[in-house]
Write an enzyme that holds these catalytic residues in place. Structure first.
Site, PDB file in Angstrom:
ATOM      1  N   SER A   1       0.844  -1.185   0.000  1.00  0.00           N
ATOM      2  CA  SER A   1       0.000   0.000   0.000  1.00  0.00           C
ATOM      3  C   SER A   1       0.885   1.241   0.000  1.00  0.00           C
ATOM      4  CB  SER A   1      -0.889  -0.019   1.255  1.00  0.00           C
ATOM      5  OG  SER A   1      -1.589   1.194   1.381  1.00  0.00           O
TER       6      SER A   1
ATOM      7  N   GLU B   1     -11.218   0.463  -2.848  1.00  0.00           N
ATOM      8  CA  GLU B   1     -11.447   0.176  -1.429  1.00  0.00           C
ATOM      9  C   GLU B   1     -12.071   1.375  -0.737  1.00  0.00           C
ATOM     10  OE1 GLU B   1      -7.832  -1.188   0.408  1.00  0.00           O
ATOM     11  OE2 GLU B   1      -8.602  -1.017   2.438  1.00  0.00           O
TER      12      GLU B   1
ATOM     13  N   LYS C   1      -3.246   5.071  -2.607  1.00  0.00           N
ATOM     14  CA  LYS C   1      -4.207   5.866  -1.845  1.00  0.00           C
ATOM     15  C   LYS C   1      -4.692   7.009  -2.727  1.00  0.00           C
ATOM     16  CE  LYS C   1      -3.920   3.968   2.345  1.00  0.00           C
ATOM     17  NZ  LYS C   1      -5.086   3.389   3.030  1.00  0.00           N
TER      18      LYS C   1
ATOM     19  N   LYS D   1      -1.300  -0.983  -4.213  1.00  0.00           N
ATOM     20  CA  LYS D   1      -2.468  -0.214  -3.779  1.00  0.00           C
ATOM     21  C   LYS D   1      -2.074   1.246  -3.663  1.00  0.00           C
ATOM     22  CE  LYS D   1      -4.681   0.036   0.717  1.00  0.00           C
ATOM     23  NZ  LYS D   1      -5.313  -0.781   1.777  1.00  0.00           N
TER      24      LYS D   1
END
Ligand SMILES: O=C(O)CCC(=O)c1ccccc1C(=O)O
Ligand SMILES: [Mg+2]
Length: 371
Positions: free
Chosen positions: A138, A216, A166, A164
């Protein structure tokens, strides 16, 4: 058979992250948490780790509330009740509402103790079978798109199985489009940490172009209804994180079709027993599951690895290697990633030794409770 617990130690730890971690809520530079330790009469030690942050940006819990709830309520409950199996902890803690991260910090240590008393790896005690697990990474919000591209390149070369990214309003479609252009084949997903509302639906729908594995938690931390509306119009699968605190939450999210993927965080759902039940339900309903992260140190990371060996954890998790977070971790050996995989330890319990010297160096305060 009972699980005798003689003593509980709460150690407050403070560690600096290698790199600041930025989400739609702000930036973290250091981490404070508790290492919990439960001891039996035969010299076995079980370890757990609390995951709440110092401020309640991710959920309502904090390091301070974790301490209060453990010390003033949960340890008292453990004094008054006999455990036959770690699953019993769920019932013992049930009169205390929510505070899942506090519960999980103690429950995890009891699972580790139980596995060590039975001389089996924690993964096996949980019913897991995988010998190695796939991991992703992430990446926090970066100062510029160029920084992001370089960071992704670094981790892709290290072998991480998915990246991933953000996102937040103003750092989403254009950034991801650029990422996709440079990394046409890489499995990419986005995590919004609740930064959007249904008013942003047109902007979110643009993401469908980019072949993301999932998005997400795009909407509110306490929502599953709007997520269902969004999922009905979005091609990209929605994964829930902040909205899921229990098996019941998962049942309702599946019924409403709020998501097709669930990020299980042990702390957020109140422990390994609840996490296991959630994975079982997801298996029944064909909901893909992966293990989320809370920037854990080695003990929490070891629990995540053990949980990920269960069969419905079919997608790479956020359980990256120790060196992604820390100059020095509190376990020996540290968690290492090779070709995007972590080898599951085969020693009893969490399967890693505590690095006592490192743990002492990071300990701010220690409290002992005799049961
Ligand atoms: O690397 C990790 O441990 C997970 C990183 C991450 O995405 C995260 C970190 C802190 C709080 C929330 C989240 C999240 O999954 O939303
Ligand atoms: Mg998340």
């Amino acid at each position: 058979m009972t699980i005798p617990v003689k003593q509980i130690k709460l150690r407050r730890i403070k560690m600096m992250l290698n790199d600041p971690f930025t989400t739609s809520f702000g930036t973290m530079q250091e981490k404070e948490f508790f290492i919990t330790e439960v001891l039996d009469n035969d010299g076995n030690h079980g370890f757990g780790e609390s995951v709440a942050f110092t401020s309640p940006w991710y959920s309502e819990e904090t390091v301070e509330t974790n301490h209060h709830i453990m010390k003033d309520f949960l340890i008292q409950r453990l004094r008054k009740n006999i455990l036959h199996h770690p699953d019993d902890v769920l019932e013992v803690f049930k009169p205390i509402k929510r505070n899942n991260m506090a519960k999980s910090a103690l429950e995890g240590a009891i699972w580790d103790l139980y596995a060590k008393q039975n001389q089996i790896p924690l993964a096996e005690a949980l019913g897991g079978t995988k010998k190695e697990i796939d991991v992703g990474i992430s990446i926090g919000i970066q100062p510029s798109v160029n920084d992001l591209l370089q960071t992704i390149d670094h981790y892709v070369k290290e072998g991480y199985k998915r990246i991933k990214i953000k996102i937040k309003p103003g750092w989403d479609y254009d950034v991801l489009k650029e990422v996709r252009k440079h990394f046409p084949e890489t499995p990419i997903m986005a995590d919004a940490n609740s930064a959007y509302t249904l008013k942003d639906i047109d902007q979110l729908k643009k993401l469908d172009e980019l072949d993301l594995m999932m998005i997400e938690q795009p909407l509110a931390h306490n929502d599953i209804v709007d997520h269902a509306k969004l999922q009905a119009t979005l091609g990209t699968p929605i994964c829930l994180d902040e909205s899921i605190h229990s098996l019941e939450d998962v049942r309702k999210a599946i019924e409403l079709k709020s998501c097709s993927i669930i990020n299980i965080k042990i702390g957020r759902v109140g422990g390994l027993s609840e996490a296991k039940r959630i994975q079982d339900l997801c298996q029944k309903h064909d909901i893909d599951v992966w293990c989320g992260g809370m920037l854990e140190a080695g003990v929490g990371r070891a629990h995540n690895i053990a949980l990920t060996t269960l069969p419905q954890f079919v997608l790479p998790g956020d359980t990256a290697g120790s060196s992604r977070y820390w100059k020095k971790d509190i376990i020996k050996p540290e968690v290492t990633v090779h070709d995007g995989m972590i080898a599951v330890p085969d020693k009893p319990g969490i399967g890693y030794e505590i690095d006592d010297e490192a743990l002492d160096a990071f300990t701010v305060k220690e409290e002992i409770f005799n049961l």
